[in-house]
Scaffold this motif. Structure first.
Motif, PDB file in Angstrom:
ATOM      1  N   TYR C 183      31.585  -7.453  43.746  1.00 28.16           N
ATOM      2  CA  TYR C 183      30.678  -6.645  44.575  1.00 28.16           C
ATOM      3  C   TYR C 183      29.228  -6.750  44.110  1.00 28.16           C
ATOM      4  O   TYR C 183      28.323  -6.413  44.866  1.00 28.16           O
ATOM      5  N   ARG C 184      29.012  -7.206  42.874  1.00 27.31           N
ATOM      6  CA  ARG C 184      27.634  -7.453  42.452  1.00 27.31           C
ATOM      7  C   ARG C 184      26.982  -8.480  43.387  1.00 27.31           C
ATOM      8  O   ARG C 184      25.794  -8.384  43.679  1.00 27.31           O
ATOM      9  N   HIS C 185      27.761  -9.433  43.880  1.00 28.32           N
ATOM     10  CA  HIS C 185      27.224 -10.426  44.807  1.00 28.32           C
ATOM     11  C   HIS C 185      26.881  -9.818  46.163  1.00 28.32           C
ATOM     12  O   HIS C 185      26.139 -10.402  46.939  1.00 28.32           O
ATOM     13  N   TYR C 186      27.457  -8.675  46.465  1.00 28.84           N
ATOM     14  CA  TYR C 186      27.246  -8.075  47.784  1.00 28.84           C
ATOM     15  C   TYR C 186      26.202  -6.969  47.754  1.00 28.84           C
ATOM     16  O   TYR C 186      25.384  -6.863  48.658  1.00 28.84           O
ATOM     17  N   TYR C 187      26.297  -6.132  46.716  1.00 35.45           N
ATOM     18  CA  TYR C 187      25.478  -4.923  46.747  1.00 35.45           C
ATOM     19  C   TYR C 187      24.607  -4.783  45.512  1.00 35.45           C
ATOM     20  O   TYR C 187      24.133  -3.696  45.203  1.00 35.45           O
ATOM     21  N   GLY C 188      24.386  -5.869  44.779  1.00 37.06           N
ATOM     22  CA  GLY C 188      23.567  -5.804  43.573  1.00 37.06           C
ATOM     23  C   GLY C 188      24.190  -4.875  42.544  1.00 37.06           C
ATOM     24  O   GLY C 188      25.417  -4.837  42.389  1.00 37.06           O
ATOM     25  N   LYS C 189      23.371  -4.088  41.876  1.00 39.42           N
ATOM     26  CA  LYS C 189      23.874  -3.261  40.778  1.00 39.42           C
ATOM     27  C   LYS C 189      24.274  -1.868  41.239  1.00 39.42           C
ATOM     28  O   LYS C 189      24.353  -0.930  40.412  1.00 39.42           O
ATOM     29  N   ALA C 190      24.497  -1.708  42.530  1.00 32.60           N
ATOM     30  CA  ALA C 190      24.818  -0.371  43.023  1.00 32.60           C
ATOM     31  C   ALA C 190      26.132   0.148  42.429  1.00 32.60           C
ATOM     32  O   ALA C 190      26.265   1.326  42.125  1.00 32.60           O
ATOM     33  N   VAL C 191      27.121  -0.728  42.269  1.00 32.33           N
ATOM     34  CA  VAL C 191      28.402  -0.319  41.689  1.00 32.33           C
ATOM     35  C   VAL C 191      28.356  -0.586  40.190  1.00 32.33           C
ATOM     36  O   VAL C 191      28.158  -1.723  39.763  1.00 32.33           O
ATOM     37  N   SER C 192      28.575   0.455  39.376  1.00 30.91           N
ATOM     38  CA  SER C 192      28.445   0.321  37.924  1.00 30.91           C
ATOM     39  C   SER C 192      29.732  -0.190  37.279  1.00 30.91           C
ATOM     40  O   SER C 192      30.768   0.482  37.333  1.00 30.91           O
ATOM     41  N   ARG C 193      29.646  -1.371  36.654  1.00 29.43           N
ATOM     42  CA  ARG C 193      30.812  -1.907  35.942  1.00 29.43           C
ATOM     43  C   ARG C 193      31.239  -0.963  34.818  1.00 29.43           C
ATOM     44  O   ARG C 193      32.443  -0.743  34.604  1.00 29.43           O
ATOM     45  N   ASP C 194      30.264  -0.392  34.110  1.00 34.48           N
ATOM     46  CA  ASP C 194      30.607   0.522  33.018  1.00 34.48           C
ATOM     47  C   ASP C 194      31.458   1.687  33.520  1.00 34.48           C
ATOM     48  O   ASP C 194      32.495   2.018  32.940  1.00 34.48           O
ATOM     49  N   LEU C 195      31.039   2.289  34.624  1.00 29.39           N
ATOM     50  CA  LEU C 195      31.799   3.446  35.125  1.00 29.39           C
ATOM     51  C   LEU C 195      33.168   3.024  35.636  1.00 29.39           C
ATOM     52  O   LEU C 195      34.167   3.731  35.437  1.00 29.39           O
ATOM     53  N   VAL C 272      38.424  15.065  45.434  1.00 26.72           N
ATOM     54  CA  VAL C 272      38.480  13.741  46.067  1.00 26.72           C
ATOM     55  C   VAL C 272      37.346  12.904  45.500  1.00 26.72           C
ATOM     56  O   VAL C 272      36.356  13.432  45.011  1.00 26.72           O
ATOM     57  N   PRO C 273      37.469  11.555  45.552  1.00 27.70           N
ATOM     58  CA  PRO C 273      36.410  10.704  44.998  1.00 27.70           C
ATOM     59  C   PRO C 273      35.070  10.933  45.712  1.00 27.70           C
ATOM     60  O   PRO C 273      34.991  10.836  46.932  1.00 27.70           O
ATOM     61  N   LEU C 274      34.052  11.252  44.939  1.00 28.44           N
ATOM     62  CA  LEU C 274      32.719  11.512  45.492  1.00 28.44           C
ATOM     63  C   LEU C 274      31.702  10.485  45.008  1.00 28.44           C
ATOM     64  O   LEU C 274      30.528  10.574  45.348  1.00 28.44           O
ATOM     65  N   THR C 275      32.145   9.543  44.180  1.00 28.48           N
ATOM     66  CA  THR C 275      31.274   8.460  43.747  1.00 28.48           C
ATOM     67  C   THR C 275      31.943   7.147  44.140  1.00 28.48           C
ATOM     68  O   THR C 275      33.172   7.091  44.295  1.00 28.48           O
ATOM     69  N   ILE C 276      31.152   6.113  44.319  1.00 28.32           N
ATOM     70  CA  ILE C 276      31.721   4.832  44.739  1.00 28.32           C
ATOM     71  C   ILE C 276      32.693   4.308  43.673  1.00 28.32           C
ATOM     72  O   ILE C 276      33.738   3.730  44.000  1.00 28.32           O
ATOM     73  N   GLU C 277      32.391   4.587  42.399  1.00 32.65           N
ATOM     74  CA  GLU C 277      33.280   4.108  41.347  1.00 32.65           C
ATOM     75  C   GLU C 277      34.606   4.865  41.361  1.00 32.65           C
ATOM     76  O   GLU C 277      35.677   4.275  41.164  1.00 32.65           O
ATOM     77  N   ALA C 278      34.555   6.164  41.587  1.00 35.42           N
ATOM     78  CA  ALA C 278      35.798   6.939  41.636  1.00 35.42           C
ATOM     79  C   ALA C 278      36.673   6.462  42.799  1.00 35.42           C
ATOM     80  O   ALA C 278      37.899   6.415  42.693  1.00 35.42           O
ATOM     81  N   LEU C 279      36.027   6.088  43.889  1.00 34.08           N
ATOM     82  CA  LEU C 279      36.777   5.600  45.038  1.00 34.08           C
ATOM     83  C   LEU C 279      37.495   4.291  44.702  1.00 34.08           C
ATOM     84  O   LEU C 279      38.684   4.114  45.006  1.00 34.08           O
ATOM     85  N   ILE C 280      36.779   3.381  44.045  1.00 32.27           N
ATOM     86  CA  ILE C 280      37.373   2.072  43.720  1.00 32.27           C
ATOM     87  C   ILE C 280      38.486   2.225  42.677  1.00 32.27           C
ATOM     88  O   ILE C 280      39.552   1.622  42.801  1.00 32.27           O
TER      89      ILE C 280
ATOM     90  N   LYS D 322      22.981   5.084  41.402  1.00 36.44           N
ATOM     91  CA  LYS D 322      21.698   5.062  40.664  1.00 36.44           C
ATOM     92  C   LYS D 322      20.810   3.969  41.216  1.00 36.44           C
ATOM     93  O   LYS D 322      19.613   4.160  41.434  1.00 36.44           O
ATOM     94  N   VAL D 323      21.400   2.788  41.416  1.00 39.43           N
ATOM     95  CA  VAL D 323      20.655   1.662  41.964  1.00 39.43           C
ATOM     96  C   VAL D 323      21.004   1.575  43.450  1.00 39.43           C
ATOM     97  O   VAL D 323      22.184   1.617  43.805  1.00 39.43           O
ATOM     98  N   LYS D 324      19.998   1.501  44.309  1.00 39.48           N
ATOM     99  CA  LYS D 324      20.289   1.444  45.749  1.00 39.48           C
ATOM    100  C   LYS D 324      20.996   0.140  46.086  1.00 39.48           C
ATOM    101  O   LYS D 324      20.612  -0.920  45.589  1.00 39.48           O
TER     102      LYS D 324
END
Lengths: 336, 336, 336, 336, 336, 336
Positions: C183-195, C272-280, D322-324
Motif C-alpha cells: 500500500y506504500r505504492h498506492y497511498y504513500g506513508k498514510a498507512v503506518s508499517r510500525d502500527l 470497532v476499528p477506527l484507524t486504518i491500521e486497526a482495520l487492516i 498522520k500522513v495524508k
C-alpha cells in the motif's frame, strides 16, 4: 446393604436398595436383541427425575401402567453412562389418591397460602378504587384463586414448580413497589405505583390458562394457539366487565401492561412498551425471572470446580456464588 | 414591545426582544445570493439551544468569535420553518470568566455535593474491607472527585448534563441496595451486596475519562479509541494497586462487573455477565438509564395531545404520563 | 498378532495390540447392569484423542489416577459404534516427569525458538524507537517469553496446539509487512508499517493469560472474566510503564489495535476499528485464522470423496484441496 | 477581482469569478415566488461536483440543455447554507466532442494502459495452460479490453472513478500473489496460486456490464436485474466456450470464485466460499475495497480536527492518518 | 391565463390559476425575516396532497382555520424546489357539511356496497353452520358494517384509502377460495376452506378499531396500546358470545388465525402459524398487501425512465410494468 | 409367527418375520467388545428407511455389498431404543436390474407423464410467441425432459421424491395462472400472465442439474459450487440462444425471475424481486413448498395426540389437520 424406604429421587444414591412411590412421567416398552421385552421409565417426584428399567414382567406391567400414574417400586440404583439408573426388581401400580399428589410434583419452598395473603394485602393498598377492585376481584375469583395457588411460572426455565407463578408474581410486585417509592423521589408522581402493581399482578396471570399443571406441566391447547398475553387480556375483560363504571382508560393500560411485558416483538409481545410503567414492568419481570433461573441453575449444578456447565438458555456458564443459594421461609421478602 | 433582559434559552418566545449572554456552540460564515455575508450560530445555555442569524458586521464578528466563547446578544425571536430563530441586532464577545459557567451548561437539578456525600456514606457500609477501601479511595481520589462532580452520564441520550453521572450512579446504587435486601429473603447470602454496590459505583466511572465536559460534552480521544469499559478497569488497577494485599479475586470481580455491564457483546461489552451480580448490575443500569431517558423525553416533548413525538433511540412514541415529571431535591431517594 | 510398542494415538488401528504411555484427559467410574464396575477414559497424546474402557481392577485404578496424569496402558483397539475404542488389559500410573510432556500435547510443527527469533528480528526493523522498544521489551520479558513459546492461539478452532500463538502471530506479522509495502505504492506513508506490526504482535498476546495450557488447554479464571482483549491492554500498560517518555498517543494506538481486532462488537471487540491500521490488522487476523482452520480441517477430514464433513464453525463443508496441506519447516515464510 | 479561466470544480473558492466548461449532471427548472423562472444545476468534472443557479435566460437554457451535456459557464461562487454554489452569469451548451471527456469524469490517478500491461504480464505467469488462456483471452477480448480500461469498480463507495475497476483488480491480484507465496511456506501446494489469481481477475469483472459509465456512472438494466456475479459467470462461459478442451472442473472453480466473492449470502453472493481459494479471494477483495474507501474518505474529509465525519457505509468516524494519503504513479505496486 | 374551477389536487399544474375547496391537513403560522407573518398549509382531497402558502391576512386566517377544516381557496400553482406549491390569493373557511366529505378523502375505486354484498355472498357458502353464523353476524353487526364500509386497510403502505379494508379483505378471501379449491385436488379435505375464509375475513378486522378514519387516518388510542390483532380477537369473543353453543375449538381457531397472520413474532404476531390454514392465510395476506403496495407505487411514480424511485418499505426501486395498472370496476374479481 | 414376503419398509412391524429386497443406503462394519464383527446397515425403499444389523457372515457380506446396491434380506423386526431395527438372519446381494428401481426410491403419487402433459398444455396457452417457444423448447429438450420426469424438488424438506420437481412446478404454475386471472380484475394488464408462468416453470428448473437423483438424492458438484439459481439462468441462455430473434428484454426477465425467486439475499437469491411478477412468483413458490412440507410432516407424524413433534425447519410443532392429507390422482388440480 439394607433397604431404604420411601426415599425421594434426590436421595437415591449409586448401589442403594430402596422401596417407594413415584409418578410415572414416561413409559416405553422395548425388546432386547434376544427378543426379551423390557420397560424404560422416567420416574419423578417433587425432588427430581430418574430413569428406570424393568426386566421382569415388563409386558404385563406395560399393559397396566400409563404415564401420569403412581407406581410403587422396589429396586436398586446403578450408574449407567455417568447417570443414575434404577433397576426395578418389583413394581405395582398404585390406586388414584393413595398418596398426596404434592409429594410427586416439585413445589415452591414457600407456603403458597402465605404468599397469597401477602399479595392480597399488597393490593389492598392501591389508591385508585377501580385498580384496587380489579386486582382484588381477580385474586378472589374462585377459579383464579384455585389455579394461582398451584400454577408454575413456566414449563421449564424459571419458577417451574407448583406455586412458582405466585412466588414470581409477589417478588416482581415487591420490587415494583420499591421502585415506585424510589422514583417518586426523582420524578414526583409521574410514575404511577398503581399501574406498576397492576402490571406486576397481571403480566403473567394468563399462564394459569396457558399451562395445564395438575401433574406434569404442559401447554394447554389455548395456551399454544392463543398464548398467555392474550389470555391475560381476556381475564381483565371478564373481571372488569363485572365492575360497574370501570374506566376504559384503565382497561387499556392494564391490557397494554400485559401485552408489552416481554419488551420486544420478537419475544412474543405484540406491542412494545409505550408507557413508562409498561417499560419498568418489563425490566423487573425479566430481571426476576433471570435471577431465579440463574440461581436455581447454580444451586443444581454438579460440575466440579468454580464454574457451572453451560446454561442453554443464556448460552454461557456461570461462576458459582460463594454462598450456595438457600431458602429463607415462610414468605420471602417480608420486611418486619 | 419592551425588551426582556437575561432570559434563558427556554424562555425565548416568538417576537420577543431580548438582551443576554449565551455560549456559542457552532459558528459559520455564509454569503447570500447578493454577496452579503451573514453568520449562522447555535447559541446555548443550560436550558437548551437556539439558532441565530447575524446580518450586521457579520465578517468582523466572524473573526473575533469562536465556538465555546461566551457572547452578549441583543436580538429578536422569529419563527423560521416552524422553529424559533434569533435575529441578532447587536453582539459582542464576553471576556473569559465574565459570567459563571454553570449558567451555560445544563446541570443536574440536585446538589452534586450532597449526592457525593450520600454516595460516600453508602459505601462506608460495605462489609468486605478491601471492597470498602477500593470504593472510598476511588471517591476520595482528587482527580476522580473533581471530575465526578461535573461529569455527565452520556453525551446525549440519558443524564446528559453536568452531574448526570453521579446522579445516575447514586440512583443505580440505591436500587441495587434494595435488591440486595430483597433477594436476601429469597436466596440467603448467595447474592453479594458488596459486589452489587461495587458494580453500581464502577460500571460507568470510566466516563469521566471517556468524555470531555468542561463546556459542551464531547468524546475524548481515549474515549473514542479505548472506551469507558476499559478505562474503568484501568482505574480499578490504579486504585487497587495502592492498597496492600488487595485480593486478585476481588479485582477480577470488579473488572468483570464493569466489562459486562452493557449485557451483550453487540452493545459494547467485551464479556457477557457471568456472575449473578454482573447480571443484576446490567439490568439496573439499563432500567435506570431508560427511565431517565423516557421521562426527560416526555418532560421536554412539545407535541399537542397525549402522545410524544417518536423517540429516535427507542423507535417509538410514548404515552405521556398523567403527572408531568418534576424534581424533588436536594438529594433524590433519601429516605428519612 | 504381535504387540506394537509406544504407538501414537494417530497410529492405533482396529484390532491392534499395543503398549504405551498416554495423558489422561477424562476419567469416570461406572457400574454395569450386573453391578460390575468399569472405567471410561479419554487418553490423549500430541497426535489426537481416543476413548478407552477398563474392566479389570477398575475401582482400584479409579482411586489412584486423576485427569491430567500420565498412564502406562497395555490394550487392544476395537471399533464401537463406528469409533475406535481401547479395551485396556493393564494400566499403571506413571510418576511425574517419567516422560517428556511434549509427547502428550499437540504442538506446532515448527521450531518455536526459530519462530521466536524470526519475530524478534522482524521487530528490530521498526522505525519508531518507542514502538520498537515496546515490542522488543515485550518479547524479552521473561514471563512473556516463557509463555509465548508454549501458548496455543485458541482452545480449539485454529492454531490450537503448543506454539500455535507464536506461529499465528508471525504469520500475521509477515502478511502485514507485505501489505505495508504494497500500500506504500498506492497511498504513500498514510498507512503506518510500525502500527500494523504492533497490531500484529499484540492483537492476541492476551491469550497467554486468557488460557492455561500446561497440559490440556483451558480458560483461566481471568480469561473467562476479563478476556484477552483487556488482558493484552494491561500488558501494554505494564511494559510501556517502564519505558521512560513513552508517548500517550502510541499507547492509545496500541490498545486500540488490540481492542478492535475482532472487527465487530458482536465478536467481542469493545471498539470497532477506527484507524486504518486497526482495520487492516482485523482483516489479516481473521484471514490467517480462517485459512489455518480450514486447511487443518481439510487435512484431518476422513470423509470419502471430494467434500469434507460440515465444518461446525463455518456451517458448511469444504471442497478438499487437490494437494493435501503439508508442512515445510523449520520456520515458515522465511524468504531467502 | 479578476476572472479565473478553466478552473476545476475542486479549485472553485468562495467569491471567485471564473469561466470554464463542465458536465451537466442534473438540470431542473423552477419558478420563484414572484413567478420568475430559474434553473438549478449540478455541474461536475473529474475533481468533483458543485451546485449552480441560473437566473437569466433560464427558460431558454432549459430547452436547449439536457443532463450529460457539456456546458460553458461564466459565473461567481457563493456560500449557501455552508455549501459552495455557483451563480451563473452566462452559459452556453458546448457541441459534442468540443472537449476531451476525461476532463469531466473522475479517473484513476494511474496510467490505465500501464495497469493493463501489468495485469497482462502477471497472468502470463500462470502455470495451468487453460487458466492462463482463460485469463489472457479475456483481457485481450476487444469488448472487455475497451470497457475494462474505463470502468469504475463501483457506482460510489470505493474506486468509484474511471479506471477504478482495473486499479482495484490489479491491487487484489498482487496481494493474492503475495499470499500464494506466503502460504506456500506453510501448507505447501495446497493453496493454488492459479485459482487465487483467476479469482482476483474475474471476481468483479461482471461490473463492466453491470454499470454504464460513459459519462456519469449508473446501473445498466442487466446490472439491476442480473447483477455482476452472474454476468461474470456468463463471461467465463463465453470465453471458455471458445477454448477447445477447456476442463469443466476449472470452469466450476472460476464461477464459484465469482459467485462466492461477497462471502455471505446477505451480501449478494448466492454461494458462500466452499474452497480455500474462494475464501481467500473474498477476504482480499473486502480488504482492498475497504482500505481504498477509508483512505479516500480520509483524504477528502474537510472536518477540522483529528477525526473525520461519520462514514455512512461503515457507520463510524475515522481517526485521520498522520500522513495524508497521496498517490505514487505511474503503476502502483511495481516492485523494481 | 383563465381560471380553472374546482380542480382536484391531481389536476393542479404549474402556473395554473384556480378556485376550489380542499381539506386542511396541516396548518402552521410563520414570520419571515422582515417580520411579516405567513401561513404554510398542506391541502388535500381524495386525489392527493399539495403544499400551499398564504401571505395576505395570514394571522387572521390562522385564528379561524384548524386542521381537518374545509377551506375555499383561490390561488396559483408554482414550482418550488422541484415540487408544486400553491400561492394562495384568497381563502375562506367553509362551514361543516357544505361539501360531501368523500370528495376530500381518497377512496377505493370500487363501489363499497357492491364489495360488501360480494363478501356477504361468499360467506353464505361456508359449510360449518357456526363458522357461517360467526362471519355473517359479524358482517351484519351495525357498528362493524358502518365501519367496514369506510375503513382503510392501513394508515399508509397499502390499501390506504376509504374502503381499502373491505377491498383487501375481499381480494384475500377470493384468493383463499381458489387455493382451497386447488389444494383439495392435492391433499383432499386436509385444508379447511371454512377456516381459510374465516381467516380471510377476520385477520385485519381489528383495524376498524385500531384506526380512526373519519377524515385523515390516524391510530386510535386503543389501536396504539392494544393493536388490531387483539382487538380482532375481542370482536370474535363478542360476536361468538351471542351464538348459542358456539364451539370453543372454532373460537380458538378463529383467534389463532388472527393472532398469527403476520407470520413472525418480529412482525407483531404474538403467535407463529401453528395450523396449515393460519400458514396459508399469512402468505395470502402478505402477497395481496405487497401486490397492492407495489402496483400503487408504480402507478404513482413520476420518475422518468423504466425504474421507479426507491420504495422505502421494500428498500428497492421497481421496474415499471409495461401496462400501467388501471382499475376495472365495479367489484373486482367477479367471475361471470 | 409366519413370514411376510416382500413387505415395504413402511409395513415392517415389531416382531415381524419377513423376506424382501431393499436398497442399501449406508453400510458399516464394526466389532463388538468380544471381538465379533457385525454390520450396521440403513435399508430403504420408496416408503421409508430402517436400520438393520447383521451378526452372521458380517465380514464376508461387508466385502461384497456397497452403498446403493440392492440386497435380499430375511430377518425379524425388533424395537431398539424406541426405534424399529431389523435383525438380519440371511442376506444376499441382488444383481443390477433384478428389480425395478422405482420400488426403492420414493416417488410422486401422481403419473409424472400426465403431469408433464398438463404442464406442456398450460404453456401452449402463452401469448407472447418467444415466451411460449422458450417454455416449450425447454420442456421438449430431450435432456431436460428425461431429468424433469424424475427429479425431486429438494434433497429433503419438501417434494423430496422422484417427480417432486414437476409436481411442485405444475402446482406453482396453476396457482400463478389463477392469480393472473384474479389480479386482471383489479389492475388490468399490469401483471403479465406470460411472465408469471415463465417464472413458475423456470424458478427451480436448475435443480435438475443441482441434484443427482438416480438413486438416493445428493448434491452434484456443480450444484454445490454454482447452485440452481445460476444453473437455471444457464439453461435459459442455452435454449434461448437457439431461438432466432429472441428478445434481450425477455431473457433478462426470465433470468431475473429465477435469480430472485428466494425473495431475500440471505435465502440465496443474488437479487431481490424488482418486478411485480418476480415478487408474486417468490410468494407462490414459498407458499407451495411450505404447504407441501407441512402437510407431509403432519401425514408422517406418529406422535400421539393433536400436536405433531417439533418441525426442525419451521422450529415449531403443528396442530394436526382434522382430515389426514390424502392424494387424489392421477394429475392434481385438473379442473374438468
Amino acid at each position: 446393604m439394607s433397604t431404604v424406604y420411601s426415599p425421594f429421587v434426590a436421595e437415591l444414591k449409586e448401589k442403594m436398595d430402596f422401596e417407594g412411590a413415584f409418578l410415572v412421567k414416561i413409559i416405553q416398552l422395548h425388546v432386547d436383541k434376544n427378543g426379551r421385552p423390557y420397560l424404560n421409565l422416567i420416574l419423578m417426584d417433587r425432588t427430581g427425575e430418574i430413569e428406570a428399567r424393568v426386566w421382569d414382567n415388563a409386558s404385563k406391567l406395560a399393559e397396566e401402567v400409563r404415564a401420569q400414574d403412581l407406581l410403587r417400586v422396589a429396586g436398586k440404583v446403578n450408574l449407567y453412562q455417568g447417570r443414575r439408573q434404577v433397576i426395578v426388581e418389583a413394581a405395582a401400580k398404585l390406586p388414584e389418591g393413595s398418596a398426596p399428589l404434592d409429594r410427586f410434583v416439585p413445589a415452591s419452598s414457600y407456603d403458597v397460602n402465605r404468599l397469597y395473603a401477602d399479595l392480597h394485602a399488597l393490593f389492598s393498598t392501591l389508591e385508585d378504587p377501580f385498580a384496587k377492585r380489579l386486582a382484588l376481584n381477580t385474586l378472589e375469583d374462585p377459579e383464579v384463586k384455585k389455579k394461582i395457588l398451584r400454577a408454575p411460572a413456566a414449563k421449564s426455565v424459571h419458577h417451574a414448580f407448583a406455586g412458582g407463578l405466585i412466588e414470581h408474581t409477589l417478588s416482581v410486585c415487591r420490587i415494583l413497589d420499591k421502585l415506585a417509592h424510589h422514583y417518586r423521589h426523582y420524578y414526583g408522581k409521574a410514575v404511577s405505583r398503581d399501574l406498576l402493581l397492576i402490571g406486576g399482578l397481571f403480566h403473567d396471570i394468563g399462564k394459569i390458562f396457558e399451562l395445564s399443571f395438575e401433574r406434569a406441566t404442559e401447554y394447554s391447547k389455548e395456551g399454544q394457539l392463543i398464548g398467555h398475553h392474550v389470555l391475560g387480556c381476556e381475564l381483565v375483560d371478564r373481571i372488569a366487565g363485572k365492575i360497574e363504571g370501570f374506566p376504559l382508560e384503565l382497561k387499556l393500560h392494564a391490557k397494554h401492561l400485559i401485552l408489552a411485558h416481554h419488551g420486544k416483538l420478537e419475544y412474543g409481545s405484540p406491542k412494545v412498551p409505550l408507557t413508562i410503567e409498561a417499560l419498568i414492568v418489563h425490566y423487573v419481570d425479566d430481571l426476576d425471572s433471570k435471577v431465579n433461573m440463574v440461581l436455581e441453575f447454580i444451586a443444581e449444578d454438579v460440575q466440579p470446580g468454580e464454574w457451572t456447565a453451560v446454561n442453554r438458555m443464556m448460552e454461557r456458564p456461570f461462576l458459582k456464588t460463594k454462598v450456595k443459594p438457600e431458602v429463607v421461609g415462610p414468605s420471602p421478602g417480608v420486611e418486619t
